[in-house]
Enzyme design. Sequence first.
Site, PDB file in Angstrom:
ATOM      1  N   GLU A  89     -24.144  45.817  30.034  1.00 51.62           N
ATOM      2  CA  GLU A  89     -24.216  46.006  28.588  1.00 51.62           C
ATOM      3  C   GLU A  89     -25.085  47.220  28.271  1.00 51.62           C
ATOM      4  O   GLU A  89     -26.321  47.094  28.205  1.00 51.62           O
ATOM      5  CB  GLU A  89     -24.836  44.774  27.930  1.00 51.62           C
ATOM      6  CG  GLU A  89     -24.030  43.512  28.116  1.00 51.62           C
ATOM      7  CD  GLU A  89     -24.269  42.530  26.981  1.00 51.62           C
ATOM      8  OE1 GLU A  89     -23.296  42.169  26.324  1.00 51.62           O
ATOM      9  OE2 GLU A  89     -25.429  42.169  26.746  1.00 51.62           O
ATOM     10  N   SER A  91     -20.066  46.053  21.703  1.00 49.13           N
ATOM     11  CA  SER A  91     -19.097  46.401  20.667  1.00 49.13           C
ATOM     12  C   SER A  91     -17.643  46.194  21.082  1.00 49.13           C
ATOM     13  O   SER A  91     -16.761  46.973  20.705  1.00 49.13           O
ATOM     14  CB  SER A  91     -19.328  47.840  20.180  1.00 49.13           C
ATOM     15  OG  SER A  91     -20.599  47.956  19.563  1.00 49.13           O
ATOM     16  N   ASN A 148     -21.631  35.503  22.731  1.00 44.40           N
ATOM     17  CA  ASN A 148     -23.074  35.331  22.552  1.00 44.40           C
ATOM     18  C   ASN A 148     -23.351  35.317  21.048  1.00 44.40           C
ATOM     19  O   ASN A 148     -23.287  36.361  20.404  1.00 44.40           O
ATOM     20  CB  ASN A 148     -23.812  36.498  23.225  1.00 44.40           C
ATOM     21  CG  ASN A 148     -25.297  36.513  22.911  1.00 44.40           C
ATOM     22  OD1 ASN A 148     -25.847  35.521  22.430  1.00 44.40           O
ATOM     23  ND2 ASN A 148     -25.946  37.646  23.189  1.00 44.40           N
ATOM     24  N   TRP A 149     -23.643  34.140  20.539  1.00 44.87           N
ATOM     25  CA  TRP A 149     -23.851  34.027  19.086  1.00 44.87           C
ATOM     26  C   TRP A 149     -25.224  34.506  18.652  1.00 44.87           C
ATOM     27  O   TRP A 149     -25.512  34.576  17.457  1.00 44.87           O
ATOM     28  CB  TRP A 149     -23.635  32.572  18.640  1.00 44.87           C
ATOM     29  CG  TRP A 149     -22.190  32.211  18.451  1.00 44.87           C
ATOM     30  CD1 TRP A 149     -21.094  32.857  18.975  1.00 44.87           C
ATOM     31  CD2 TRP A 149     -21.659  31.127  17.672  1.00 44.87           C
ATOM     32  NE1 TRP A 149     -19.936  32.247  18.587  1.00 44.87           N
ATOM     33  CE2 TRP A 149     -20.251  31.170  17.780  1.00 44.87           C
ATOM     34  CE3 TRP A 149     -22.238  30.119  16.913  1.00 44.87           C
ATOM     35  CZ2 TRP A 149     -19.424  30.249  17.135  1.00 44.87           C
ATOM     36  CZ3 TRP A 149     -21.413  29.197  16.276  1.00 44.87           C
ATOM     37  CH2 TRP A 149     -20.019  29.263  16.391  1.00 44.87           C
ATOM     38  N   LYS A 150     -26.103  34.784  19.596  1.00 43.21           N
ATOM     39  CA  LYS A 150     -27.469  35.218  19.278  1.00 43.21           C
ATOM     40  C   LYS A 150     -28.110  34.217  18.295  1.00 43.21           C
ATOM     41  O   LYS A 150     -27.807  33.027  18.353  1.00 43.21           O
ATOM     42  CB  LYS A 150     -27.471  36.639  18.722  1.00 43.21           C
ATOM     43  CG  LYS A 150     -26.670  37.601  19.591  1.00 43.21           C
ATOM     44  CD  LYS A 150     -26.904  39.032  19.249  1.00 43.21           C
ATOM     45  CE  LYS A 150     -25.929  39.900  20.027  1.00 43.21           C
ATOM     46  NZ  LYS A 150     -26.299  41.296  20.043  1.00 43.21           N
ATOM     47  N   GLY A 185     -20.817  39.897  21.395  1.00 41.72           N
ATOM     48  CA  GLY A 185     -21.774  39.431  20.403  1.00 41.72           C
ATOM     49  C   GLY A 185     -21.107  39.202  19.065  1.00 41.72           C
ATOM     50  O   GLY A 185     -20.462  38.180  18.825  1.00 41.72           O
ATOM     51  N   GLY A 186     -21.213  40.187  18.174  1.00 42.67           N
ATOM     52  CA  GLY A 186     -20.750  40.047  16.795  1.00 42.67           C
ATOM     53  C   GLY A 186     -19.337  39.510  16.652  1.00 42.67           C
ATOM     54  O   GLY A 186     -19.079  38.638  15.810  1.00 42.67           O
ATOM     55  N   GLY A 224     -23.947  46.030  19.349  1.00 47.20           N
ATOM     56  CA  GLY A 224     -24.049  45.880  17.894  1.00 47.20           C
ATOM     57  C   GLY A 224     -23.987  47.187  17.122  1.00 47.20           C
ATOM     58  O   GLY A 224     -24.315  47.221  15.938  1.00 47.20           O
ATOM     59  N   GLU A 248     -31.913  42.193  24.532  1.00 47.37           N
ATOM     60  CA  GLU A 248     -32.760  41.799  23.402  1.00 47.37           C
ATOM     61  C   GLU A 248     -33.931  40.937  23.864  1.00 47.37           C
ATOM     62  O   GLU A 248     -35.022  41.011  23.294  1.00 47.37           O
ATOM     63  CB  GLU A 248     -31.906  41.078  22.338  1.00 47.37           C
ATOM     64  CG  GLU A 248     -30.988  42.080  21.628  1.00 47.37           C
ATOM     65  CD  GLU A 248     -29.727  41.481  21.027  1.00 47.37           C
ATOM     66  OE1 GLU A 248     -29.620  40.248  20.931  1.00 47.37           O
ATOM     67  OE2 GLU A 248     -28.832  42.276  20.657  1.00 47.37           O
ATOM     68  N   HIS A 284     -30.738  39.264  28.810  1.00 46.93           N
ATOM     69  CA  HIS A 284     -30.109  40.066  27.758  1.00 46.93           C
ATOM     70  C   HIS A 284     -31.105  41.135  27.306  1.00 46.93           C
ATOM     71  O   HIS A 284     -32.313  40.897  27.248  1.00 46.93           O
ATOM     72  CB  HIS A 284     -29.719  39.168  26.575  1.00 46.93           C
ATOM     73  CG  HIS A 284     -28.842  39.868  25.583  1.00 46.93           C
ATOM     74  ND1 HIS A 284     -29.350  40.762  24.658  1.00 46.93           N
ATOM     75  CD2 HIS A 284     -27.506  39.822  25.383  1.00 46.93           C
ATOM     76  CE1 HIS A 284     -28.349  41.234  23.927  1.00 46.93           C
ATOM     77  NE2 HIS A 284     -27.217  40.680  24.344  1.00 46.93           N
TER      78      HIS A 284
HETATM   79  C1  PEP Z   1     -24.264  41.274  23.075  1.00 43.17           C
HETATM   80  O1  PEP Z   1     -25.168  40.968  22.297  1.00 43.17           O
HETATM   81  O2  PEP Z   1     -24.281  40.815  24.235  1.00 43.17           O
HETATM   82  C2  PEP Z   1     -23.216  42.155  22.595  1.00 43.17           C
HETATM   83  C3  PEP Z   1     -22.407  42.686  23.460  1.00 43.17           C
HETATM   84  O3  PEP Z   1     -23.166  42.360  21.234  1.00 43.17           O
HETATM   85  P1  PEP Z   1     -21.996  43.124  20.422  1.00 43.17           P
HETATM   86  O4  PEP Z   1     -20.681  42.638  20.969  1.00 43.17           O
HETATM   87  O5  PEP Z   1     -22.218  42.725  19.018  1.00 43.17           O
HETATM   88  O6  PEP Z   1     -22.176  44.581  20.673  1.00 43.17           O
END
Ligand code: PEP
Length: 250
Positions: free
Chosen positions: A165, A210, A11-13, A231-232, A171, A97, A95
């Site tokens: 999640e 994470s 997920n590049w957000k 994500g990251g 993050g 967010e 998600h």
């Molecule tokens: C996400 O945004 O779905 C996520 C899991 O982010 P991260 O891996 O950065 O915690």
Amino acid sequence: MPTRPKLAAGNWKMNGTAAALSEVAQLLAAHPEPGCQVLICPPATLVHRMAVAAEGSDMLIGGQDCHGAVSGAHTGDVSAAMLADAGASHVITGHSERRADHGETDADVRTKSEAAHAAGLIAIICIGETLAQRETGETLTVCGGQLDGSVPEAATAANTVVAYEPIWAIGTGKVPTLEQIAEVHDDLRARLVARFGDEGEAMRLLYGGSVKPANASEIFAVSNVDGALVGGASLKAADFGGIIAALADA
Ligand code: PEP
């Protein structure tokens, strides 16, 4: 017991312009046969270009959200059919967010997921508890409620993936213990089986929060973890490649 295809989803957000497509090229060069399904969900502006870049490979491309309606006066929104038209096969719905920034409810997430299914997309439906909810022992109740409310009645293993999640792990570099992940995933599996029978057994459950190359292998060894939503660490080919390799070996 059905074999569930393993899925590494990135997920590049709200990150990435055309220059970031080089990460996809690097990933494809380093993992031409990844040994698991690989999906990247870039911002909507890159979906089509990334789909073109991935042509001829097994890499899958997805959106990060879709509107619940097919079309209409919804300035700034993107429909599921538009994502499919741009080359997406998946879309993330619910998600945390989006739930936090846009006030999306379980009912909204269910409607969006139904719209995704109607457009032929696989919905990756996200659920997860806050830190306060975990600390007050509400994790299973909260996640179970979100699962019940967000997953459409017509969900199947072919059109739906669920991502657990924990919001406090997204993050932050904080990750639940393996026991905590197992507890939630086993509970979600039991709920899916109770509601959908064999389809619930076959539905993929991703862990997200994470995930890094350094912790991926131990997370992928947990029962009922069929992959990850990342994500990251999905932004850089080297990091996402490490996670893909760990999943392929799991
Ligand atoms: C996400 O945004 O779905 C996520 C899991 O982010 P991260 O891996 O950065 O915690």
